[in-house]
Design a protein around this motif. Sequence first.
Motif, PDB file in Angstrom:
ATOM      1  N   GLY A  44       0.823  -1.208   0.000  1.00 40.93           N
ATOM      2  CA  GLY A  44       0.000   0.000   0.000  1.00 40.93           C
ATOM      3  C   GLY A  44       0.852   1.250   0.000  1.00 40.93           C
ATOM      4  O   GLY A  44       2.052   1.195   0.191  1.00 40.93           O
ATOM      5  N   LEU A  45       0.177   2.371  -0.198  1.00 42.99           N
ATOM      6  CA  LEU A  45       0.805   3.678  -0.382  1.00 42.99           C
ATOM      7  C   LEU A  45       1.961   3.622  -1.356  1.00 42.99           C
ATOM      8  O   LEU A  45       3.097   3.800  -0.955  1.00 42.99           O
ATOM      9  CB  LEU A  45       1.256   4.292   0.959  1.00 42.99           C
ATOM     10  CG  LEU A  45       1.628   5.769   0.839  1.00 42.99           C
ATOM     11  CD1 LEU A  45       0.426   6.589   0.495  1.00 42.99           C
ATOM     12  CD2 LEU A  45       2.284   6.293   2.094  1.00 42.99           C
ATOM     13  N   PRO A  46       1.711   3.372  -2.598  1.00 38.61           N
ATOM     14  CA  PRO A  46       0.464   3.019  -3.247  1.00 38.61           C
ATOM     15  C   PRO A  46       0.339   1.506  -3.420  1.00 38.61           C
ATOM     16  O   PRO A  46       1.295   0.782  -3.258  1.00 38.61           O
ATOM     17  CB  PRO A  46       0.606   3.687  -4.599  1.00 38.61           C
ATOM     18  CG  PRO A  46       2.074   3.610  -4.881  1.00 38.61           C
ATOM     19  CD  PRO A  46       2.775   3.676  -3.553  1.00 38.61           C
ATOM     20  N   HIS A  47      -0.882   1.087  -3.783  1.00 45.16           N
ATOM     21  CA  HIS A  47      -1.126  -0.347  -3.957  1.00 45.16           C
ATOM     22  C   HIS A  47      -0.628  -0.864  -5.294  1.00 45.16           C
ATOM     23  O   HIS A  47      -0.443  -2.057  -5.464  1.00 45.16           O
ATOM     24  CB  HIS A  47      -2.622  -0.643  -3.822  1.00 45.16           C
ATOM     25  CG  HIS A  47      -3.130  -0.387  -2.444  1.00 45.16           C
ATOM     26  ND1 HIS A  47      -3.011  -1.306  -1.432  1.00 45.16           N
ATOM     27  CD2 HIS A  47      -3.709   0.687  -1.887  1.00 45.16           C
ATOM     28  CE1 HIS A  47      -3.513  -0.810  -0.316  1.00 45.16           C
ATOM     29  NE2 HIS A  47      -3.946   0.401  -0.561  1.00 45.16           N
ATOM     30  N   VAL A  48      -0.481   0.028  -6.256  1.00 42.51           N
ATOM     31  CA  VAL A  48       0.006  -0.402  -7.574  1.00 42.51           C
ATOM     32  C   VAL A  48       1.372   0.223  -7.811  1.00 42.51           C
ATOM     33  O   VAL A  48       1.691   1.257  -7.256  1.00 42.51           O
ATOM     34  CB  VAL A  48      -0.970   0.006  -8.693  1.00 42.51           C
ATOM     35  CG1 VAL A  48      -2.250  -0.762  -8.594  1.00 42.51           C
ATOM     36  CG2 VAL A  48      -1.231   1.498  -8.658  1.00 42.51           C
TER      37      VAL A  48
ATOM     38  N   ARG B 301      -7.852  -7.466  -3.896  1.00 43.34           N
ATOM     39  CA  ARG B 301      -7.598  -6.575  -2.769  1.00 43.34           C
ATOM     40  C   ARG B 301      -8.539  -5.389  -2.892  1.00 43.34           C
ATOM     41  O   ARG B 301      -8.617  -4.755  -3.941  1.00 43.34           O
ATOM     42  CB  ARG B 301      -6.153  -6.086  -2.802  1.00 43.34           C
ATOM     43  CG  ARG B 301      -5.874  -5.084  -1.686  1.00 43.34           C
ATOM     44  CD  ARG B 301      -4.499  -4.510  -1.773  1.00 43.34           C
ATOM     45  NE  ARG B 301      -3.475  -5.542  -1.716  1.00 43.34           N
ATOM     46  CZ  ARG B 301      -2.175  -5.252  -1.649  1.00 43.34           C
ATOM     47  NH1 ARG B 301      -1.766  -4.005  -1.625  1.00 43.34           N
ATOM     48  NH2 ARG B 301      -1.292  -6.220  -1.622  1.00 43.34           N
ATOM     49  N   THR B 303      -8.999  -1.876  -2.181  1.00 42.68           N
ATOM     50  CA  THR B 303      -8.346  -0.685  -1.668  1.00 42.68           C
ATOM     51  C   THR B 303      -9.436   0.316  -1.347  1.00 42.68           C
ATOM     52  O   THR B 303     -10.298   0.606  -2.168  1.00 42.68           O
ATOM     53  CB  THR B 303      -7.357  -0.083  -2.664  1.00 42.68           C
ATOM     54  OG1 THR B 303      -8.081   0.468  -3.748  1.00 42.68           O
ATOM     55  CG2 THR B 303      -6.397  -1.135  -3.184  1.00 42.68           C
ATOM     56  N   GLY B 306      -8.909   4.814  -2.493  1.00 45.88           N
ATOM     57  CA  GLY B 306      -8.094   5.124  -3.656  1.00 45.88           C
ATOM     58  C   GLY B 306      -6.932   4.168  -3.788  1.00 45.88           C
ATOM     59  O   GLY B 306      -6.428   3.669  -2.792  1.00 45.88           O
ATOM     60  N   VAL B 307      -6.497   3.907  -5.020  1.00 43.07           N
ATOM     61  CA  VAL B 307      -5.460   2.889  -5.212  1.00 43.07           C
ATOM     62  C   VAL B 307      -4.082   3.390  -4.807  1.00 43.07           C
ATOM     63  O   VAL B 307      -3.151   2.611  -4.691  1.00 43.07           O
ATOM     64  CB  VAL B 307      -5.382   2.389  -6.665  1.00 43.07           C
ATOM     65  CG1 VAL B 307      -6.656   1.698  -7.061  1.00 43.07           C
ATOM     66  CG2 VAL B 307      -5.073   3.514  -7.606  1.00 43.07           C
ATOM     67  N   LEU B 308      -3.938   4.701  -4.628  1.00 41.75           N
ATOM     68  CA  LEU B 308      -2.620   5.193  -4.226  1.00 41.75           C
ATOM     69  C   LEU B 308      -2.543   5.416  -2.727  1.00 41.75           C
ATOM     70  O   LEU B 308      -1.649   4.925  -2.058  1.00 41.75           O
ATOM     71  CB  LEU B 308      -2.296   6.483  -4.986  1.00 41.75           C
ATOM     72  CG  LEU B 308      -1.962   6.218  -6.452  1.00 41.75           C
ATOM     73  CD1 LEU B 308      -2.590   7.230  -7.351  1.00 41.75           C
ATOM     74  CD2 LEU B 308      -0.471   6.180  -6.658  1.00 41.75           C
ATOM     75  N   GLY B 310      -5.116   4.887  -0.416  1.00 39.21           N
ATOM     76  CA  GLY B 310      -6.075   4.176   0.430  1.00 39.21           C
ATOM     77  C   GLY B 310      -5.431   3.050   1.210  1.00 39.21           C
ATOM     78  O   GLY B 310      -4.245   2.779   1.093  1.00 39.21           O
ATOM     79  N   PHE B 311      -6.240   2.396   2.031  1.00 37.99           N
ATOM     80  CA  PHE B 311      -5.737   1.243   2.772  1.00 37.99           C
ATOM     81  C   PHE B 311      -6.355  -0.018   2.195  1.00 37.99           C
ATOM     82  O   PHE B 311      -7.369   0.030   1.497  1.00 37.99           O
ATOM     83  CB  PHE B 311      -6.025   1.375   4.270  1.00 37.99           C
ATOM     84  CG  PHE B 311      -7.476   1.482   4.639  1.00 37.99           C
ATOM     85  CD1 PHE B 311      -8.242   0.343   4.842  1.00 37.99           C
ATOM     86  CD2 PHE B 311      -8.083   2.732   4.782  1.00 37.99           C
ATOM     87  CE1 PHE B 311      -9.580   0.439   5.186  1.00 37.99           C
ATOM     88  CE2 PHE B 311      -9.417   2.837   5.129  1.00 37.99           C
ATOM     89  CZ  PHE B 311     -10.179   1.692   5.322  1.00 37.99           C
ATOM     90  N   ALA B 312      -5.697  -1.153   2.484  1.00 36.20           N
ATOM     91  CA  ALA B 312      -6.227  -2.426   2.013  1.00 36.20           C
ATOM     92  C   ALA B 312      -7.269  -2.906   3.004  1.00 36.20           C
ATOM     93  O   ALA B 312      -6.948  -3.212   4.142  1.00 36.20           O
ATOM     94  CB  ALA B 312      -5.098  -3.442   1.891  1.00 36.20           C
ATOM     95  N   LEU B 329      -8.671  -4.610  -6.737  1.00 38.48           N
ATOM     96  CA  LEU B 329      -7.485  -4.848  -7.561  1.00 38.48           C
ATOM     97  C   LEU B 329      -7.123  -6.316  -7.502  1.00 38.48           C
ATOM     98  O   LEU B 329      -7.060  -6.894  -6.413  1.00 38.48           O
ATOM     99  CB  LEU B 329      -6.296  -4.062  -7.026  1.00 38.48           C
ATOM    100  CG  LEU B 329      -6.273  -2.558  -7.213  1.00 38.48           C
ATOM    101  CD1 LEU B 329      -5.070  -1.988  -6.482  1.00 38.48           C
ATOM    102  CD2 LEU B 329      -6.192  -2.211  -8.684  1.00 38.48           C
TER     103      LEU B 329
END
Lengths: 394, 447
Positions: A44-48, B301, B303, B306-308, B310-312, B329
């Motif tokens: 995470g931070l970021p997930h991608v 997953r 998120t 937001g994908v940047l 956010g938290f899982a 995702l």
Amino acid sequence: MKVMRNLFDGLRPKFEEGGPYHKLYAFYESIETIFFGPIERSQGLPHVRDSLDVKRFMALVIVALIPHLCFGIYNAGFQSRLASGLSTDFLSIIWTGGWLVLPMVVVTYVVGFAWEILFAVVRKHEISEGLFVSCMLFPLTLPPGTPLWQVALGISFGIVIGKEVFGGTGRNFLNPALTGRAFLYFAYPVSHSGDQVWTVLSGARDTVVDTFTMATPLSVSASTPAAQTVEETLASVGYSGFKLFGGLYPGSIGGTSTLLCVLGALFLILLGIASYRIILGGVLGVLFTGWLLNMLAGPDAAPFLSLNPFYHLIMGGSAFGIVYMTTDPVSATHMKHVKWVYGFMCGMLTVLIRVFNPAFPEGVGLAILFMNLFNPLLDHIEMQIRMRRRISNV
Amino acid sequence: MISVRISKGYDLPIQGAPLETLEKADQPLTVALLPEHIPFIRPRLAVKEGDRVAVGDVLFTDKSNPRLQFLSPGGGVVDALRYGPRRVLQEVVIRRDLDDEAEKSLASPLKPEAVDRCSHEDMVARLLEGGVWPFLRSLPYRGIADPESRPPAIIVGLGAREPFQVPASRYLEGRRDLLAMGLRVLKRLCPAVHVFADAGDQAFCQDYQDVITHAVQGSYPADDPGVFLFHVRRSAEENRAWFISGQDLLLVAQMLLTGRFPTERMFAVAGAGAANPRYVVSKLGAPLKYLAGKIHSARPRYTVGGVLTGFAGMPEGHAGLYETSIVALPEPVEADFLTLFRPGIDKPTRSRTFLSALRRRPLPMTTNVNGGRRACIACGYCADVCPVNIWPQMTYKSILAEEVEEALAHGLLDCVECGLCTYVCPSKIELAATLQAAKHAYRKEQA
């Protein structure tokens, strides 16, 4: 693919925690990821994450260097057979050149890798792909026919002293390949200083002399008699501007062809891997200094001062150095705008060393190493300027 | 309307944007609050498992500031208190009485005209008691605003640049009066209220030109209040500005108008793993699975937020107090064979090292890190995208060297925690997380 997957899946436990070869995990990982893209879930931070990794980053530099290697093989074979008076058909040139160049490349990789693995195991860091590039660059800066023990010694010095003692890739402030090259330059000046170059004579196994040396364009330039222009003198010994640009003349394995350097630079800049600021800065530095010397040259000055500045770019290794050596991101400046200064100074020092230092005909390697030392200072200056411009937030 | 141009940043080319459809899904069985994801609070529970609660009952308060209370978004029974590692309170789950949900009246309704007659203290007290104060947060740490202090400015962001958020034009539809009321309340708290929107959405800017003060042009994270502040601030005093998101402001207004705790939320449900990406009107703290609906991948997953940034979310988890975005995702399953040698026509990247650079289009993304962790090679990509002109690799190194002063001078506190530096890093270094942790450590030291 299935076979490969099974092979790696079988080997993996041996290298993982608790396996017999756990210490060599870094080595295993670096090999596996050549075949299979790694899988690791982001936290995470970021997930991608971007698809680009260091492996691809460095692999693309190697792609840019492969034409140099191929041309180097051809050129070494061609010069050797030409000097030996043998036939110069394509296949035999490649055969001769291959025997001259490839052992050097193989020795570099084997020795370089051995050091990197040793340090990766002891210092517990990963094997960085920068090594692949360093090990490709190093032999390309050497003249063909360099004894293999010297090759091994040079790359050892470059990897160990130029990089590993400071903590490995990312913490080195000198370009490792150039450090190794400079070591050979000073340790074995007879064969490496760049005023004369070996051309290996082929098929001369029975004779005592198996190489013969000839003056490089740079030493021709430096020793041009006062009455002549450098360009004429160069042309008189067969170094026309066109030939120098193309690179089919005796010299270091990979550094002679400015044409390939231009193509390589375009490739790397287009892909956003090499900094165009450094490369353009370097070219400008060479041209500006060359032009400045033209302006300063009085009637009694050495003819080298009046040389067309573009000749400095097509002779010797300056183009190769500026495109591939200055742009090593770790030893270059890390901040954006001082990259211009760094590149420019590299170019400038190259020309100054060439023209004014009688001991060193070639200056690009030393100029880059010298500027590498200044990079932390340049970074510091830009950082200070940036910080002063910010509205403070403390 | 002042226009602001933000040159750095990056819009992720990620597939799975929500379709234009709007769905109503306002009867989730459970709702929850997630104390773990409310910044910097230390929850003191006011309920036990099995207690009956009404909408608006206090579920927990903050130990460091008991005036901050967090109200139940649902009426029914406290179903579960979920704890995580080291007894972190993760979720307070309420099982709702679907047919008749008890609702608590928190205050007498306030008419819009009466807002200006309220004293500052009275207004703060109303917001605190109404449970909507936590929607006001303060820069640079993004914790809940301190009710005792006065901000230099309040920033309202109406942009939606991070994938994937509900655009303001959607959640404001038919609620213009609520927005006006909300802004009136903010002006009561602080005369300087900046409302900024995405200049790219011209129709929206035109439509709301009476309230929008700044039109911001730029890629993600140009919708972030921190980025906005960085580009408009004139002095260091403004650094402690407060901010609130557009949707949260509507809740604030609604609470004052009705005197009850408002629970309606519009979510964006998106991502390559979601079979039916769309906008959903549901409840605050609704369950993720309920919101996501049908999904493609076996175990995606979620998120949340937001994908940047956010938290899982846990598979059985809920959305938090602030989050209005659920993105499913796919997790990576199989390693690509010889990725290194592929031209990469379908590999999303900001660099130009894959063929996908020739034709930028939305591509499927997974949660794969896409590479091995390496030392920093100083490629400078992180600095190319940093929206607040930090040089993340340098700041990262000074943090590792424990040179806090230097990191601060680099602009550590300007960091908006957008995650772009980590996204682009080819060495796969956790830059954003490191900077964020350093910020939090510094905050703790200050307190």
